[in-house]
Each structure stands twice: as structure tokens, then as C-alpha cells.
Design a protein around this motif. Sequence first.
Motif, PDB file in Angstrom:
ATOM      1  N   ARG A  94       0.890  -1.161   0.000  1.00  0.00           N
ATOM      2  CA  ARG A  94       0.000   0.000   0.000  1.00  0.00           C
ATOM      3  C   ARG A  94       0.926   1.208   0.000  1.00  0.00           C
ATOM      4  NH1 ARG A  94      -2.732  -0.575   4.655  1.00  0.00           N
ATOM      5  NH2 ARG A  94      -4.314  -1.905   3.743  1.00  0.00           N
ATOM      6  N   TRP A  95       1.030   1.863  -1.163  1.00  0.00           N
ATOM      7  CA  TRP A  95       2.064   2.870  -1.391  1.00  0.00           C
ATOM      8  C   TRP A  95       1.662   4.275  -0.977  1.00  0.00           C
ATOM      9  CZ3 TRP A  95       6.753   1.328  -1.953  1.00  0.00           C
ATOM     10  CH2 TRP A  95       7.741   2.264  -2.298  1.00  0.00           C
ATOM     11  N   GLY A  96       0.396   4.599  -1.147  1.00  0.00           N
ATOM     12  CA  GLY A  96      -0.049   5.952  -0.832  1.00  0.00           C
ATOM     13  C   GLY A  96      -1.523   6.112  -1.082  1.00  0.00           C
ATOM     14  N   GLU A  97      -1.988   7.339  -0.868  1.00  0.00           N
ATOM     15  CA  GLU A  97      -3.417   7.605  -0.966  1.00  0.00           C
ATOM     16  C   GLU A  97      -3.672   8.850  -1.817  1.00  0.00           C
ATOM     17  OE1 GLU A  97      -6.398   7.240   2.472  1.00  0.00           O
ATOM     18  OE2 GLU A  97      -5.823   9.360   2.479  1.00  0.00           O
ATOM     19  N   PHE A  98      -4.654   8.724  -2.693  1.00  0.00           N
ATOM     20  CA  PHE A  98      -5.176   9.869  -3.430  1.00  0.00           C
ATOM     21  C   PHE A  98      -6.459  10.310  -2.757  1.00  0.00           C
ATOM     22  CE2 PHE A  98      -2.936   7.692  -7.001  1.00  0.00           C
ATOM     23  CZ  PHE A  98      -2.112   8.734  -7.395  1.00  0.00           C
ATOM     24  N   ARG A  99      -6.642  11.620  -2.635  1.00  0.00           N
ATOM     25  CA  ARG A  99      -7.914  12.177  -2.131  1.00  0.00           C
ATOM     26  C   ARG A  99      -8.482  13.031  -3.254  1.00  0.00           C
ATOM     27  NH1 ARG A  99      -9.344  11.514   2.856  1.00  0.00           N
ATOM     28  NH2 ARG A  99      -7.862  10.659   4.341  1.00  0.00           N
ATOM     29  N   VAL A 100      -9.745  12.759  -3.581  1.00  0.00           N
ATOM     30  CA  VAL A 100     -10.363  13.422  -4.715  1.00  0.00           C
ATOM     31  C   VAL A 100     -11.855  13.608  -4.430  1.00  0.00           C
ATOM     32  CG1 VAL A 100     -10.768  11.243  -5.936  1.00  0.00           C
ATOM     33  CG2 VAL A 100     -10.491  13.319  -7.247  1.00  0.00           C
ATOM     34  N   THR A 101     -12.436  14.602  -5.067  1.00  0.00           N
ATOM     35  CA  THR A 101     -13.880  14.820  -4.951  1.00  0.00           C
ATOM     36  C   THR A 101     -14.533  14.374  -6.248  1.00  0.00           C
ATOM     37  OG1 THR A 101     -13.500  16.693  -3.472  1.00  0.00           O
ATOM     38  CG2 THR A 101     -15.674  16.535  -4.496  1.00  0.00           C
ATOM     39  N   VAL A 102     -15.440  13.409  -6.140  1.00  0.00           N
ATOM     40  CA  VAL A 102     -16.149  12.864  -7.296  1.00  0.00           C
ATOM     41  C   VAL A 102     -17.638  13.029  -7.047  1.00  0.00           C
ATOM     42  CG1 VAL A 102     -16.597  10.808  -8.681  1.00  0.00           C
ATOM     43  CG2 VAL A 102     -14.340  11.140  -7.684  1.00  0.00           C
ATOM     44  N   GLY A 103     -18.313  13.674  -7.979  1.00  0.00           N
ATOM     45  CA  GLY A 103     -19.754  13.857  -7.830  1.00  0.00           C
ATOM     46  C   GLY A 103     -20.133  14.549  -6.532  1.00  0.00           C
ATOM     47  N   GLY A 104     -19.294  15.472  -6.088  1.00  0.00           N
ATOM     48  CA  GLY A 104     -19.565  16.216  -4.867  1.00  0.00           C
ATOM     49  C   GLY A 104     -19.184  15.493  -3.583  1.00  0.00           C
ATOM     50  N   GLU A 105     -18.649  14.278  -3.696  1.00  0.00           N
ATOM     51  CA  GLU A 105     -18.258  13.516  -2.504  1.00  0.00           C
ATOM     52  C   GLU A 105     -16.743  13.335  -2.460  1.00  0.00           C
ATOM     53  OE1 GLU A 105     -20.435  10.211  -1.130  1.00  0.00           O
ATOM     54  OE2 GLU A 105     -22.182  10.695  -2.360  1.00  0.00           O
ATOM     55  N   ASP A 106     -16.191  13.513  -1.263  1.00  0.00           N
ATOM     56  CA  ASP A 106     -14.761  13.292  -1.064  1.00  0.00           C
ATOM     57  C   ASP A 106     -14.511  11.804  -0.896  1.00  0.00           C
ATOM     58  OD1 ASP A 106     -14.338  16.032  -1.129  1.00  0.00           O
ATOM     59  OD2 ASP A 106     -14.466  16.245   1.052  1.00  0.00           O
ATOM     60  N   VAL A 107     -13.567  11.294  -1.678  1.00  0.00           N
ATOM     61  CA  VAL A 107     -13.208   9.878  -1.570  1.00  0.00           C
ATOM     62  C   VAL A 107     -11.690   9.752  -1.464  1.00  0.00           C
ATOM     63  CG1 VAL A 107     -15.237   9.068  -2.843  1.00  0.00           C
ATOM     64  CG2 VAL A 107     -13.136   9.523  -4.080  1.00  0.00           C
ATOM     65  N   ALA A 108     -11.272   8.653  -0.869  1.00  0.00           N
ATOM     66  CA  ALA A 108      -9.856   8.320  -0.771  1.00  0.00           C
ATOM     67  C   ALA A 108      -9.643   7.007  -1.505  1.00  0.00           C
ATOM     68  CB  ALA A 108      -9.440   8.193   0.689  1.00  0.00           C
ATOM     69  N   LEU A 109      -8.593   6.957  -2.294  1.00  0.00           N
ATOM     70  CA  LEU A 109      -8.230   5.748  -3.022  1.00  0.00           C
ATOM     71  C   LEU A 109      -6.797   5.377  -2.684  1.00  0.00           C
ATOM     72  CD1 LEU A 109      -9.632   6.323  -6.610  1.00  0.00           C
ATOM     73  CD2 LEU A 109     -10.121   4.375  -5.144  1.00  0.00           C
ATOM     74  N   GLN A 110      -6.593   4.114  -2.339  1.00  0.00           N
ATOM     75  CA  GLN A 110      -5.255   3.614  -2.071  1.00  0.00           C
ATOM     76  C   GLN A 110      -4.590   3.255  -3.393  1.00  0.00           C
ATOM     77  OE1 GLN A 110      -4.047   3.691   1.131  1.00  0.00           O
ATOM     78  NE2 GLN A 110      -6.027   4.699   1.430  1.00  0.00           N
ATOM     79  N   ALA A 111      -3.300   3.535  -3.485  1.00  0.00           N
ATOM     80  CA  ALA A 111      -2.490   3.155  -4.641  1.00  0.00           C
ATOM     81  C   ALA A 111      -1.490   2.101  -4.174  1.00  0.00           C
ATOM     82  CB  ALA A 111      -1.762   4.368  -5.205  1.00  0.00           C
ATOM     83  N   TYR A 112      -1.258   1.108  -5.013  1.00  0.00           N
ATOM     84  CA  TYR A 112      -0.431  -0.038  -4.646  1.00  0.00           C
ATOM     85  C   TYR A 112       0.715  -0.221  -5.631  1.00  0.00           C
ATOM     86  CZ  TYR A 112      -4.707  -1.081  -2.091  1.00  0.00           C
ATOM     87  OH  TYR A 112      -5.801  -0.996  -1.271  1.00  0.00           O
ATOM     88  N   LYS A 113       1.729  -0.942  -5.152  1.00  0.00           N
ATOM     89  CA  LYS A 113       2.838  -1.388  -5.993  1.00  0.00           C
ATOM     90  C   LYS A 113       3.080  -2.864  -5.697  1.00  0.00           C
ATOM     91  CE  LYS A 113       5.641   2.793  -6.516  1.00  0.00           C
ATOM     92  NZ  LYS A 113       7.025   3.276  -6.525  1.00  0.00           N
ATOM     93  N   SER A 114       3.541  -3.589  -6.716  1.00  0.00           N
ATOM     94  CA  SER A 114       3.927  -4.985  -6.513  1.00  0.00           C
ATOM     95  C   SER A 114       5.294  -5.054  -5.862  1.00  0.00           C
ATOM     96  CB  SER A 114       4.017  -5.735  -7.835  1.00  0.00           C
ATOM     97  OG  SER A 114       2.892  -5.550  -8.606  1.00  0.00           O
ATOM     98  N   ASP A 115       6.125  -4.075  -6.200  1.00  0.00           N
ATOM     99  CA  ASP A 115       7.516  -4.069  -5.770  1.00  0.00           C
ATOM    100  C   ASP A 115       7.902  -2.615  -5.499  1.00  0.00           C
ATOM    101  OD1 ASP A 115      10.509  -3.661  -6.743  1.00  0.00           O
ATOM    102  OD2 ASP A 115      10.303  -5.775  -6.175  1.00  0.00           O
ATOM    103  N   PRO A 116       8.718  -2.359  -4.471  1.00  0.00           N
ATOM    104  CA  PRO A 116       9.063  -0.962  -4.163  1.00  0.00           C
ATOM    105  C   PRO A 116       9.808  -0.254  -5.293  1.00  0.00           C
ATOM    106  CG  PRO A 116      10.195  -2.475  -2.668  1.00  0.00           C
ATOM    107  CD  PRO A 116       9.285  -3.297  -3.518  1.00  0.00           C
ATOM    108  N   ASP A 117      10.467  -1.005  -6.166  1.00  0.00           N
ATOM    109  CA  ASP A 117      11.209  -0.390  -7.268  1.00  0.00           C
ATOM    110  C   ASP A 117      10.341  -0.098  -8.489  1.00  0.00           C
ATOM    111  OD1 ASP A 117      13.583  -0.392  -5.799  1.00  0.00           O
ATOM    112  OD2 ASP A 117      14.072  -2.435  -6.440  1.00  0.00           O
ATOM    113  N   ASP A 118       9.100  -0.589  -8.493  1.00  0.00           N
ATOM    114  CA  ASP A 118       8.185  -0.296  -9.598  1.00  0.00           C
ATOM    115  C   ASP A 118       7.919   1.203  -9.650  1.00  0.00           C
ATOM    116  OD1 ASP A 118       7.827  -2.916 -10.322  1.00  0.00           O
ATOM    117  OD2 ASP A 118       5.847  -3.127  -9.415  1.00  0.00           O
TER     118      ASP A 118
END
Length: 179
Positions: free
Chosen positions: A77-101
Motif C-alpha cells: 500500500r504505497w499511498g493515498e489519493f484524495r479526490v472529490t467525485v460527484g460532490g463527494e470526497d473519496v480516498a483511493l489507495q495506490a499499490y505497488k507490486s515491488d518498491p522499485d516499480d
Amino acid sequence: MSTDWRRAIETQREEKDRYFGDDPHSPIPDAERESFDGLEYYPVDEDYRFELPLDEYDDPERVTVGTSTDGEQEYLRWGEFRVTVGGEDVALQAYKSDPDDERLWVPFRDATSGDETYGAGRYLDLEYDSHRTNDGNWVLDFNEAYNPTCAYSDRYECPLPPTENWLEVPIEAGEQAFH
């Protein structure tokens, strides 16, 4: 906003449809390929395209993700994006298979999953070279959301979006369900 990104999305879609219809390695089963006339997509919509920072974790956690064949795969679990979609705040996790990716994987389910879009969810792949802005932000463009290969044939094993990326809002962008 420039129309270059819009044309790039349309070109990607055309190329994918050609590949799915013509290539022997297409995930579309052979018996269905002859009648295949393209995938269904939502219209390209700039309201689903965001340029934003990734809040990277200091110590990325290893997570186990279930797959469509009851298997498991590990990601960071590499990090998080926070974005507003359709007037709602959402958080999405971003992943990597390998730290060097350099690629980030952003799987998600949303309020369209199982109805207008593939029930198990869709993916976004963010490439360092093509999904970064000059100021270091990432381009998170739901118009590029696509179905995993298991949406076309059960001969594939696909990682499923973790529940932390199950959104209650509809993401009416990207690829729709395969019929």
C-alpha cells in the motif's frame, strides 16, 4: 483544457478494441471473437480527470489481496489519493507490486459495479512517465478505467480491489461491463 488527452483516450480505446477483436492473445474467448464489435465505454468526461498529489506512506504496508480464483497476491500500500467525485470526497489507495516499480496500481469498485460495470471492479494503471505532471502531481483519470482480464474469461486470475477502495459514488467513466 486541451483536447490532446481526450484524443489519447479515444486512440487507446480504438487500439484495445482492435487487439481484443483480432489478436490471438486476446482475452475474448475464440468462439466470441468473430462477433466481437468493440467494448462499451462511457463518454470521455473531463470531470473524471484529476491532477493531484499522492500522499505516499513513510513505511508502505504489505497487504494481501484476494483474487478471482480464490488465490492471494501481495502488494505494498504505497499511498493515498484524495479526490472529490460527484460532490463527494473519496480516498483511493495506490499499490505497488515491488518498491522499485514506477507504476502505481489503483483498483476500485464503485456504485456502478455489478450493474453498468464489471462486478468485481476495475483498474487504473498509473505510469511514472505518462501519468505525472511537470509539478510532480499524478494524473488520475477514470476515463482510463478498465476491466481486468477475468471480466472476459474465467481462465484468468485477477486481483480483486481491496474493500478500502470500494467507493459508494458512481464512477461513470472508463470501460463498461462486457456483454
